[in-house]
Design an enzyme around this catalytic site. Structure first.
Site, PDB file in Angstrom:
ATOM      1  N   THR A  15       0.819  -1.212   0.000  1.00  0.00           N
ATOM      2  CA  THR A  15       0.000   0.000   0.000  1.00  0.00           C
ATOM      3  C   THR A  15       0.849   1.258   0.000  1.00  0.00           C
ATOM      4  O   THR A  15       0.422   2.306  -0.482  1.00  0.00           O
ATOM      5  CB  THR A  15      -0.930  -0.032   1.233  1.00  0.00           C
ATOM      6  OG1 THR A  15      -1.801  -1.149   1.071  1.00  0.00           O
ATOM      7  CG2 THR A  15      -1.757   1.218   1.376  1.00  0.00           C
ATOM      8  N   SER A  62       1.233  -7.597  -0.998  1.00  0.00           N
ATOM      9  CA  SER A  62       1.943  -8.655  -0.258  1.00  0.00           C
ATOM     10  C   SER A  62       1.108  -9.909  -0.067  1.00  0.00           C
ATOM     11  O   SER A  62       1.641 -10.955   0.318  1.00  0.00           O
ATOM     12  CB  SER A  62       2.460  -8.129   1.079  1.00  0.00           C
ATOM     13  OG  SER A  62       1.426  -7.960   2.013  1.00  0.00           O
ATOM     14  N   THR A  95       1.460  -4.475   4.199  1.00  0.00           N
ATOM     15  CA  THR A  95       1.216  -4.813   5.607  1.00  0.00           C
ATOM     16  C   THR A  95       0.608  -6.212   5.785  1.00  0.00           C
ATOM     17  O   THR A  95       0.738  -6.804   6.842  1.00  0.00           O
ATOM     18  CB  THR A  95       0.248  -3.799   6.259  1.00  0.00           C
ATOM     19  OG1 THR A  95      -0.999  -3.831   5.553  1.00  0.00           O
ATOM     20  CG2 THR A  95       0.811  -2.401   6.257  1.00  0.00           C
ATOM     21  N   ASP A  96      -0.060  -6.718   4.733  1.00  0.00           N
ATOM     22  CA  ASP A  96      -0.869  -7.926   4.926  1.00  0.00           C
ATOM     23  C   ASP A  96      -0.058  -9.159   5.312  1.00  0.00           C
ATOM     24  O   ASP A  96      -0.530  -9.992   6.089  1.00  0.00           O
ATOM     25  CB  ASP A  96      -1.678  -8.229   3.660  1.00  0.00           C
ATOM     26  CG  ASP A  96      -2.857  -7.280   3.492  1.00  0.00           C
ATOM     27  OD1 ASP A  96      -3.153  -6.518   4.437  1.00  0.00           O
ATOM     28  OD2 ASP A  96      -3.481  -7.293   2.412  1.00  0.00           O
TER      29      ASP A  96
END
Ligand code: ASP
Length: 319
Positions: A15, A62, A95-96
């Site tokens: 992101t 990710s 971040t995932d």
């Protein structure tokens, strides 16, 4: 004469390089759209902190990453460790699945200089974009030599987190990583609050590591059928992580399914689905059925994959 720090920036997508069609609706966007140069251009203040060498092995959301990407990122980081011109390494990442990538890097590299991963919860062009300040803080952290002793860290939302304990605890909030007990310090200026006892590493492993075995995570609901575990074994799982209720409590049906897995040489880890705290050891734990401790299910899976790939005892990266 003091030399200016030089940061190796490894940009991998996420992101932080995402773009929203509407700047005021930051939850509708595509991740990994911008090149690393655009990241840097958005924060001219970085020039006051360090010079930069850029690498961009790929640019992905990710959720599309897997073991091959973890290996690629780790090899890029290792190159930065070996390069005398580099002061510290910054990896930008989605971040995932940051929990997996950061843990992987941390287990395979004993840092001789700071390794800082960073991310954003808002796309680059959002009105509320957090990427620019996270990147600035990550550069400052990667220029702070003392941080190397913490292993790989994640900088987000003005906090410094230990990669081993990282938990993404919210789908959208800017403080998504602040809820899992992984915070070891603060940014601006960098302050280290605690030095956690981290799980074991195996730095020599990286050179010969090519493929990682299949390890599955099963999320166990009340009354979930244990035949899910047989399906994993049939599909070739070499290890299993059970995201169990509470303190890793194993229902009877799952206990006997776990015994079948162990009889086939497949280790089983009791992790927790709660999202916080540690899973304690049980009196009947064995070398093949044991508690994840402080590792959440994503890190427990990576730990088991690495141990199996290396021929190490299953719990090597849990201790
Ligand atoms: N889906 C994005 C990713 O992990 C989410 C983020 O970066 O916040 O790449």
């Amino acid at each position: 004469m003091t030399t200016r720090p030089r940061i190796l920036l490894i940009a991998t997508g996420g992101t932080i390089t995402g773009v929203a069609a509407d700047r005021s609706r930051p939850s509708h966007y595509r991740a990994g759209r911008l090149a690393a140069d655009a990241l840097l251009a958005a924060v001219p203040e970085l020039a006051g902190v360090a010079d930069v060498t850029v690498r961009q092995p790929f640019s992905l959301d990710s959720c599309e990453m897997g073991p091959d990407h973890w290996l690629q990122i780790t090899r890029e980081v290792a190159a930065g460790m070996a390069d005398n011109d580099i002061t510290g390494v910054v990896v930008t990442h989605g971040t995932d699945t940051l929990e997996e990538s950061a843990f992987f890097v941390d287990r395979l590299i004993e840092p001789c200089k700071p390794i800082v991963m960073t991310c954003a919860m808002r796309p680059a062009n959002a009105l509320s974009a957090d990427g620019p300040s996270n990147l600035m803080r990550a550069f400052e952290a990667a220029s702070t030599a003392a941080l190397a002793s913490l292993g790989t860290v994640v900088v987000a939302n003005e906090r410094i987190h230990a990669a081993a304990w990282l938990r993404k605890g919210d789908t959208l909030a800017l403080d998504a990583f602040d809820r899992g007990g992984s915070c070891v310090g603060r940014c601006g200026p960098v302050e280290i609050d605690t030095r956690p006892r981290l799980p074991a590493r195996a730095p020599g492993l990286l050179a010969g590591l090519a493929r990682l075995p299949r390890v599955d995570v099963l999320w166990i609901g009340a009354g979930s059928s244990a035949d899910l575990l047989s399906a994993c074994l049939e599909r070739g799982a070499r290890g299993l992580v059970l995201a169990l209720p509470g303190n890793g409590t194993l229902p009877a049906a799952w206990r006997s399914a776990a015994a079948d897995a162990i009889a086939r040489g497949v280790p089983v880890v009791r992790a927790s689905r709660t999202g916080g705290g540690a899973v304690g050891a049980a009196t009947d734990d064995t070398a093949m059925l044991f508690a994840a401790g402080r590792l959440g299910p994503p890190q427990a899976r990576v730990a088991l994959m690495l141990a199996i790939a290396a021929g190490l005892p299953a719990r090597h990266f849990f201790d």
